[in-house]
Design a protein around this motif. Structure first.
Motif, mmCIF file in Angstrom:
data_model
loop_
_atom_site.group_PDB
_atom_site.id
_atom_site.type_symbol
_atom_site.label_atom_id
_atom_site.label_comp_id
_atom_site.label_asym_id
_atom_site.label_seq_id
_atom_site.Cartn_x
_atom_site.Cartn_y
_atom_site.Cartn_z
ATOM 1 N N THR A 39 -37.883 -26.986 34.473
ATOM 2 C CA THR A 39 -37.042 -26.050 34.925
ATOM 3 C C THR A 39 -37.378 -24.788 34.684
ATOM 4 O O THR A 39 -38.240 -23.901 34.328
ATOM 5 N N HIS A 61 -36.216 -20.784 34.846
ATOM 6 C CA HIS A 61 -35.391 -19.941 33.970
ATOM 7 C C HIS A 61 -35.963 -18.840 33.643
ATOM 8 O O HIS A 61 -37.019 -18.131 33.922
ATOM 9 N N TYR A 62 -34.659 -17.818 33.638
ATOM 10 C CA TYR A 62 -35.044 -16.370 33.625
ATOM 11 C C TYR A 62 -35.495 -16.138 31.809
ATOM 12 O O TYR A 62 -35.309 -16.655 30.773
ATOM 13 N N PRO A 71 -30.649 -17.917 31.677
ATOM 14 C CA PRO A 71 -30.024 -18.046 32.617
ATOM 15 C C PRO A 71 -31.606 -19.081 33.357
ATOM 16 O O PRO A 71 -32.524 -19.258 33.449
ATOM 17 N N ILE A 72 -30.710 -20.604 33.612
ATOM 18 C CA ILE A 72 -31.501 -21.221 34.576
ATOM 19 C C ILE A 72 -31.508 -21.226 36.403
ATOM 20 O O ILE A 72 -29.789 -21.068 36.449
ATOM 21 N N GLN A 90 -34.185 -26.732 38.626
ATOM 22 C CA GLN A 90 -34.848 -27.455 38.064
ATOM 23 C C GLN A 90 -34.650 -29.277 38.724
ATOM 24 O O GLN A 90 -34.189 -28.956 39.801
ATOM 25 N N LYS A 132 -25.637 -18.709 32.626
ATOM 26 C CA LYS A 132 -26.159 -18.516 33.580
ATOM 27 C C LYS A 132 -26.348 -18.460 35.078
ATOM 28 O O LYS A 132 -26.654 -16.241 34.610
ATOM 29 N N THR A 133 -26.710 -19.164 35.868
ATOM 30 C CA THR A 133 -26.977 -18.287 37.874
ATOM 31 C C THR A 133 -25.699 -18.866 38.125
ATOM 32 O O THR A 133 -25.905 -20.027 38.077
#
Length: 287
Positions: free
Chosen positions: A221, A223-224, A233-234, A237, A281-282
């Protein structure tokens, strides 16, 4: 003469007239829209858009476009970014002993797959650990860290980031937990690769955790980074199927391949203004 291209990415509360206002502004400035993506999130009531456009009938700069767009952004309450596609973003890479992600990023950078300037590499291990890598003159900073020196070491990293004018910090298997203060300072511009398909198997040795649970898929994953460990926030993946024949070492080996491709995708999308934050989220506008 080829026209200069720009990308505009923004989010705002959804309401009528947003696309019309943006399109009109670009038209009035000699803009020709080459690509556009939009998304209306009914859960949050927010609107997201990314536009790639070229200036074909006027001579403008990022600064003049930014100044002209500010009025529209204020009217609609936008969080926004405008960038020239001719600009080469700068990144700083943080790495620990595991160097497979670093090696992959160096390769993708050299062949032009990732259009960026690697302004610095920072590690808590000495340069000798990476003697088999040609860093091609990239400044390397060895900053060892202990519990007692963590604050001082992080302050030095932030100074390097700011001195380099870095647009993005990449944790390429940097096996140190960032402090809340550093996470806040790098908010929205620091990407981590976690060797697990989050939200499962957080923290240390996730492949060993996965092996103990007998999972049939492992993943990675990107993510930030936020103050909450492995909760940011992903962005991207990916997974790979495994079986009961695989040992923890097999999972680690297979996981390295997943980590490399997931991290490179996340970086490419971020640098191309394709990732917008949506709370925890993104929204990712892929090719």
């Amino acid at each position: 003469m080829p026209s200069e291209e720009f990308t505009l990415a923004f989010s705002c509360p959804n309401r009528a007239g947003i696309v019309a206002a943006v399109s009109r502004h670009l038209y009035d400035n000699g803009g020709d829209i080459r690509e556009a993506h939009q998304f209306d999130d009914p859960e949050t009531g927010r609107f997201f858009m990314r536009v790639r456009f070229a200036i074909v009938e006027a001579v403008v700069t990022v600064q003049s476009l930014t100044a002209g767009f500010a009025t529209i952004a204020e009217r609609f309450g936008m969080d926004w970014r405008l960038a020239s596609r001719e600009a080469v973003p700068k990144i700083v890479i943080l790495v620990s002993r595991f160097d497979h992600c670093l090696a992959d990023l160096l390769y993708r950078w050299r062949i032009g797959e990732l259009r960026m300037e690697i302004a610095a590499i920072v590690s808590n291990h000495p340069r000798e650990v990476y003697a088999h890598h040609d860093l091609d003159g990239i400044p390397f900073h060895h900053l060892p860290v202990t519990k007692e020196t963590k604050a001082e070491q992080e302050a030095r990293i932030l100074a390097i980031v700011e001195e380099a004018g870095a647009d993005l910090v990449v944790l390429a298997r940097y096996m140190q937990i960032l402090s809340d203060e550093m996470s806040a300072a790098l908010s929205g511009r620091c990407i981590n690769i976690h060797h697990s398909f989050l939200p499962g198997f957080k923290g240390a040795k996730p492949y060993h955790q996965a092996h103990r649970r007998g999972v049939k898929l492992i993943g990675a994953t990107a993510h930030y980074v936020t103050a909450d460990l492995d909760e940011g926030p992903i962005i991207e993946q990916d997974v790979e199927r495994i079986s009961h024949h695989d040992s923890p070492d097999d999972l680690v080996r297979k996981g390295r391949d997943i980590e490399r491709r997931v991290l490179s995708r996340a970086i490419a999308w971020h640098l191309d203004n394709r990732v917008l934050l949506n709370g925890d989220k993104t929204v990712v506008f892929r090719d």
